[in-house]
Scaffold this active site. Sequence first.
Site, PDB file in Angstrom:
ATOM      1  N   SER A  39      28.757 -26.641-141.535  1.00  0.00           N
ATOM      2  CA  SER A  39      30.061 -27.139-141.097  1.00  0.00           C
ATOM      3  C   SER A  39      29.911 -28.319-140.150  1.00  0.00           C
ATOM      4  O   SER A  39      30.700 -29.272-140.200  1.00  0.00           O
ATOM      5  CB  SER A  39      30.870 -26.015-140.442  1.00  0.00           C
ATOM      6  N   LYS A  40      28.909 -28.286-139.281  1.00  0.00           N
ATOM      7  CA  LYS A  40      28.700 -29.386-138.344  1.00  0.00           C
ATOM      8  C   LYS A  40      28.169 -30.626-139.065  1.00  0.00           C
ATOM      9  O   LYS A  40      28.530 -31.758-138.717  1.00  0.00           O
ATOM     10  CB  LYS A  40      27.746 -28.958-137.230  1.00  0.00           C
ATOM     11  N   GLY A  54      23.710 -30.020-127.357  1.00  0.00           N
ATOM     12  CA  GLY A  54      22.653 -29.022-127.426  1.00  0.00           C
ATOM     13  C   GLY A  54      23.199 -27.656-127.069  1.00  0.00           C
ATOM     14  O   GLY A  54      24.408 -27.421-127.123  1.00  0.00           O
ATOM     15  N   ASP A  68      25.933 -23.184-122.119  1.00  0.00           N
ATOM     16  CA  ASP A  68      26.033 -21.793-121.658  1.00  0.00           C
ATOM     17  C   ASP A  68      27.429 -21.194-121.769  1.00  0.00           C
ATOM     18  O   ASP A  68      27.935 -20.553-120.834  1.00  0.00           O
ATOM     19  CB  ASP A  68      25.538 -21.677-120.206  1.00  0.00           C
ATOM     20  N   THR A  69      28.073 -21.367-122.926  1.00  0.00           N
ATOM     21  CA  THR A  69      29.340 -20.683-123.151  1.00  0.00           C
ATOM     22  C   THR A  69      29.066 -19.204-123.423  1.00  0.00           C
ATOM     23  O   THR A  69      27.967 -18.818-123.836  1.00  0.00           O
ATOM     24  CB  THR A  69      30.083 -21.278-124.349  1.00  0.00           C
ATOM     25  N   GLN A  70      30.072 -18.389-123.203  1.00  0.00           N
ATOM     26  CA  GLN A  70      29.899 -16.949-123.381  1.00  0.00           C
ATOM     27  C   GLN A  70      29.489 -16.600-124.805  1.00  0.00           C
ATOM     28  O   GLN A  70      28.589 -15.786-125.032  1.00  0.00           O
ATOM     29  CB  GLN A  70      31.193 -16.226-123.024  1.00  0.00           C
ATOM     30  N   SER A  71      30.130 -17.234-125.795  1.00  0.00           N
ATOM     31  CA  SER A  71      29.816 -16.920-127.187  1.00  0.00           C
ATOM     32  C   SER A  71      28.398 -17.348-127.559  1.00  0.00           C
ATOM     33  O   SER A  71      27.673 -16.629-128.252  1.00  0.00           O
ATOM     34  CB  SER A  71      30.821 -17.589-128.121  1.00  0.00           C
ATOM     35  N   TYR A 117      27.096 -22.261-140.036  1.00  0.00           N
ATOM     36  CA  TYR A 117      27.547 -23.064-138.891  1.00  0.00           C
ATOM     37  C   TYR A 117      27.004 -24.484-138.987  1.00  0.00           C
ATOM     38  O   TYR A 117      27.746 -25.462-138.810  1.00  0.00           O
ATOM     39  CB  TYR A 117      27.069 -22.401-137.603  1.00  0.00           C
ATOM     40  N   HIS A 155      37.505 -26.490-131.453  1.00  0.00           N
ATOM     41  CA  HIS A 155      37.501 -25.073-131.837  1.00  0.00           C
ATOM     42  C   HIS A 155      36.419 -24.777-132.881  1.00  0.00           C
ATOM     43  O   HIS A 155      36.029 -25.653-133.654  1.00  0.00           O
ATOM     44  CB  HIS A 155      38.869 -24.689-132.401  1.00  0.00           C
TER      45      HIS A 155
END
Length: 280
Positions: free
Chosen positions: A183-184, A213, A216-219, A180, A117
């Site tokens: 956090s990673k 890498g 192609d997720t929607q977000s 982001y 998540h």
Amino acid sequence: MGSRKALGFVALAAILGYLYMDSFDPESLADARVLVTGASTGIGEQMAYHYARAGAQLALTARSEDALLKVKIKCLELGAKKVSLLRADMGEPDARIQVVEQAVSELGGLDYLVLNHIGATPFQMWDGDVSHVRWLMEVNFISYVDLANAALPYLVQSHGSIVVLSSLTGKTPIPFAAPYIASKSALEGFFVSLRQELTMRETPVSITLCVLGLVDTQSAMKKTTGKVSLPIYPAQDAAYAVVSAGARRVKEMYYPWLSGHLNICTQIPSSTHPGDVQSG
């Protein structure tokens, strides 16, 4: 001559990456008890389908119960032995412990904790919003630590695995995503160190860090389309690479393999095949 050697290396590495992924035996996951977070869409949804095809028992969690229900129906159609839905917001500390306890209760134990998540964050230059950074670290990092800590005793019993989804940007930062990326980067530091400590204690739990890498997720597409010029890879393939790496208990996996490996070493993107390093 040099260019020919480079092309030969690229081709060889691509083939090796494909073989790494293809060596996975889905039957090894039959009846496995798997908790997948962020399972309602994107890579999490696709991982649920891959586990279902292998005949695993699933506990799926996300914020949207309606979206999870659709995933559950498809998982059962694909062959999952059992699918339990656990609606939860990973921004709420109490919810994390409850998710692990409910999953263990529903499945009778735990073999895989798959941490996937993420919290929503804009793709833009740093605007000084420190409160957003605190919240994002809570969702993208602290919640992973909470979940792993809660699940660890059960994973010790089953000689199980923790699978952590991270990002290539956590190793090679880019503009427009500082919170982001922070956090990673934190995920990598914590879980690599924890893996070393588990090894020192001879604790039979593996940790697989998955470095992905652009998928192609929607977000991801909503944030980056027209803003970056990077290769884009299918979520279904990325999910398969993650499931495979976790099942084989590798320490670190890159998807796409050659692109990630060379980007870290030389900043040169290439290939489309996933793979892993430091097997163990």
